[in-house]
Design a protein around this motif. Structure first.
Motif, PDB file in Angstrom:
ATOM      1  N   UNK A   1       2.448  -2.250   8.576  1.00 16.21           N
ATOM      2  CA  UNK A   1       1.848  -3.544   8.920  1.00 16.21           C
ATOM      3  C   UNK A   1       2.059  -3.898  10.388  1.00 16.21           C
ATOM      4  N   UNK A   2       3.143  -3.375  10.970  1.00 14.64           N
ATOM      5  CA  UNK A   2       3.423  -3.616  12.385  1.00 14.64           C
ATOM      6  C   UNK A   2       2.691  -2.628  13.292  1.00 14.64           C
TER       7      UNK A   2
ATOM      8  N   UNK B   1      -9.719   6.991   1.748  1.00 12.08           N
ATOM      9  CA  UNK B   1      -8.550   6.382   1.113  1.00 12.08           C
ATOM     10  C   UNK B   1      -7.590   5.832   2.154  1.00 12.08           C
ATOM     11  N   UNK B   2      -7.308   6.628   3.184  1.00  8.88           N
ATOM     12  CA  UNK B   2      -6.390   6.155   4.218  1.00  8.88           C
ATOM     13  C   UNK B   2      -6.946   4.931   4.937  1.00  8.88           C
ATOM     14  N   UNK B   3      -8.247   4.905   5.176  1.00  5.94           N
ATOM     15  CA  UNK B   3      -8.851   3.721   5.794  1.00  5.94           C
ATOM     16  C   UNK B   3      -8.689   2.500   4.889  1.00  5.94           C
ATOM     17  N   UNK B   4      -8.920   2.719   3.583  1.00  4.68           N
ATOM     18  CA  UNK B   4      -8.772   1.608   2.633  1.00  4.68           C
ATOM     19  C   UNK B   4      -7.329   1.133   2.561  1.00  4.68           C
TER      20      UNK B   4
ATOM     21  N   UNK C   1      -2.256  -5.716   3.888  1.00  3.05           N
ATOM     22  CA  UNK C   1      -1.835  -7.117   3.744  1.00  3.05           C
ATOM     23  C   UNK C   1      -1.918  -7.582   2.301  1.00  3.05           C
ATOM     24  N   UNK C   2      -2.739  -6.901   1.508  1.00  5.12           N
ATOM     25  CA  UNK C   2      -2.902  -7.301   0.114  1.00  5.12           C
ATOM     26  C   UNK C   2      -1.947  -6.610  -0.840  1.00  5.12           C
ATOM     27  N   UNK C   3      -1.151  -5.657  -0.332  1.00  5.11           N
ATOM     28  CA  UNK C   3      -0.191  -4.973  -1.197  1.00  5.11           C
ATOM     29  C   UNK C   3       0.945  -5.930  -1.539  1.00  5.11           C
TER      30      UNK C   3
END
Length: 243
Positions: free
Chosen positions: A40-41, A79-82, A88-90
């Motif tokens: 995320x960072x 998949x990696x793009x998704x 943020x939604x995990x």
């Protein structure tokens, strides 16, 4: 927090779930909370480490749903793009790896449908995939033996892969036999023994029953064990192909 991989962190890992052990050279990933925070960072080193650890088994799993290797590569890329877009939604309700693989399977299924490969996963079962012996029955004592059903001669012990060269050789053998397995067996053993998913997670991801998962895993492990036995203890019939 620094989760960047260091050269001295790359280790030889033997996955214990499989009776033969999978020998892979990997850089250990940090715990989920640290890994997700780093991603995320925007920590590119953390993302690279995750790519190195998961991309190969993801590609092997995706190949079972689509028609070509190139399509499987695109599935993994998508998949990696998704994953990056959805970080943020995990919410941490499941293991991060399980969340990633759920995205992979859904992406692969959509690509397979787009390619008009709409055959249900359960119909990929060859007629003999869940049937027949996994080890030659002649290797066991019959009812006239002292111990019916036991080995006639115990399998020879295999050497411990202490050297990097031997570990790499054995890894190549394992990868080769995995690529030759039927799609369902390859998917199950990859998820259970390489990416260390639980049986319940595998059943959920692949939409198969627990009994079916056990059979597929047993047959896949038996195939890997047989190939490794041939490699480590070649007979005159199998030694011809080795130098």
């Amino acid at each position: 927090m620094d989760v960047r991989p260091r050269a001295d962190r790359k280790t030889t890992v033997i996955f214990p779930r499989c009776p033969v052990g999978y020998i892979l050279l990997v850089t250990p990933l940090p715990p989920d909370d640290e890994l997700v925070a780093a991603l995320r960072d925007g920590d590119s080193a953390a993302f690279t480490t995750m790519l190195d650890a998961w991309s190969a088994p993801m590609l092997r799993l995706a190949r079972g749903f689509v028609s070509t290797h190139a399509s499987a590569e695109e599935v993994v890329q998508d998949t990696w793009l998704a994953v990056l877009n959805g970080l943020r939604g995990f919410e941490g309700r499941s293991a991060f790896k399980t969340w990633v693989y759920r995205i992979l399977v859904n992406t692969a299924k959509k690509r397979g449908a787009h390619e008009r490969r709409t055959v249900p996963w359960t119909s990929l079962l060859p007629a003999d995939e869940d049937h027949g012996p996994t080890v030659d029955p002649a290797r066991f004592q019959n009812h006239d033996g002292a111990y019916p059903g036991h080995w006639r001669e115990a399998p020879a012990a295999w050497p411990s892969p202490e050297g990097t060269a031997l570990a790499l050789e054995i890894r190549d053998v394992i990868v080769g036999v995995l690529d030759e397995l039927p799609a369902r067996q390859r998917a199950v053993i990859s998820l259970r023994d390489i990416t260390d998913h639980s049986s319940d997670e595998v059943c959920e991801l692949l939409q198969i029953s627990p009994a079916n998962q056990r059979v597929l895993l047993h047959r896949a492990r038996a195939a890997v064990r047989e190939r490794l036995a041939e490699y480590l203890h070649p007979t005159p019939a199998t030694q011809g192909g080795r130098t």
